[in-house]
Design an enzyme around this catalytic site. Structure first.
Site, short mmCIF file in Angstrom:
data_model
loop_
_atom_site.label_atom_id
_atom_site.label_comp_id
_atom_site.label_asym_id
_atom_site.label_seq_id
_atom_site.Cartn_x
_atom_site.Cartn_y
_atom_site.Cartn_z
N TYR A 247 0.84 -1.20 0.00
CA TYR A 247 0.00 0.00 0.00
C TYR A 247 0.88 1.25 0.00
O TYR A 247 0.62 2.20 -0.75
CB TYR A 247 -0.91 -0.03 1.22
CG TYR A 247 -1.68 1.25 1.47
CD1 TYR A 247 -2.76 1.60 0.67
CD2 TYR A 247 -1.33 2.10 2.51
CE1 TYR A 247 -3.47 2.77 0.89
CE2 TYR A 247 -2.03 3.27 2.75
CZ TYR A 247 -3.10 3.60 1.94
OH TYR A 247 -3.79 4.77 2.17
N TYR A 248 1.91 1.25 0.83
CA TYR A 248 2.79 2.42 0.92
C TYR A 248 3.55 2.67 -0.38
O TYR A 248 3.75 3.83 -0.78
CB TYR A 248 3.75 2.28 2.10
CG TYR A 248 3.28 3.08 3.29
CD1 TYR A 248 3.79 4.34 3.54
CD2 TYR A 248 2.28 2.60 4.13
CE1 TYR A 248 3.35 5.11 4.61
CE2 TYR A 248 1.83 3.35 5.20
CZ TYR A 248 2.36 4.60 5.43
OH TYR A 248 1.90 5.36 6.48
#
Length: 211
Positions: A127-128
């Site tokens: 996600y990051y």
């Protein structure tokens, strides 16, 4: 103002639309849900698929929109399609449509990879990575008047109307994140800026003024 909120049915998006309607803005919310989310004369809804081609997204956007919020999220599913590719396509569509103001809901330290070894981020690495490169595209490959708001962990607790903006990590009331997003809309000092936020003891408007 006429505002497009991409991701209006999400936890932050729902609170943001409430804030914007309370401020008497005209809001277009996007969602894949069929039911109308808000019963308000200033609210309309758009079934916008951000996994579609960029031109299809752009064709559904009105030319007279004053600002676009991106508060959509994959929830851990299809992170590449939604959190990265979907976000970048909305940036491109916004710019190609001639709209200048774009406000991105991101994540704490999305642009600072040196902080990614902390357990809270390490467990969300894919996600990051997506948020990092979507934010990088917005900063480096667009001419938009952007603001990137980077909260830490989102918590479903009552808002206090107070936050902290600094380089430390912390939890965030969803309501306070939405209020902060609404506050930056007309805060010209936040244009071309990205900032971390978390629960704190400074009034949100005062905190935003320090960005």
């Amino acid at each position: 103002m006429k505002i497009l909120v991409i991701g209006a049915s999400g936890r932050v998006g729902t609170e943001l639309v409430k804030q914007l309607l309370a401020d008497e803005h005209q809001v277009i919310g996007t969602t894949r849900q069929k039911e109308v989310l808000f019963d308000d004369a200033n609210y309309s809804q758009l079934d916008l698929d951000i996994t579609a081609e960029k031109d299809a997204i752009q064709d559904q956007m009105d030319k007279d929109i004053d600002a676009v919020y991106f508060v959509a999220g994959s929830g851990g599913k299809d992170v590449l399609e939604v959190d990265l590719h979907g976000a970048v396509k909305t940036i491109q569509a916004t710019q190609d449509k001639g709209i200048k103001r774009y406000i991105m809901l991101s994540a704490a330290f999305s642009l600072d990879t040196s902080k990614w070894n902390s357990p809270g981020i390490a467990n969300l690495k894919e996600y990051y990575i997506c948020k990092h490169y979507a934010d990088q595209w917005l900063v480096n490959n667009s001419t938009l008047d952007y603001t990137i708001v980077q909260p830490g962990a989102l918590k479903e607790c009552a808002g206090t109307g107070k936050i902290a903006i600094d380089e430390s990590a912390g939890e965030n009331s969803i309501e306070d994140v939405a209020t902060t997003l609404a506050a930056v809309l007309t805060a010209d000092n936040t244009i071309k800026q990205a900032f971390n936020m978390h629960n704190g003891d400074i009034d949100i408007n005062e905190a935003v003024a320090t960005v």
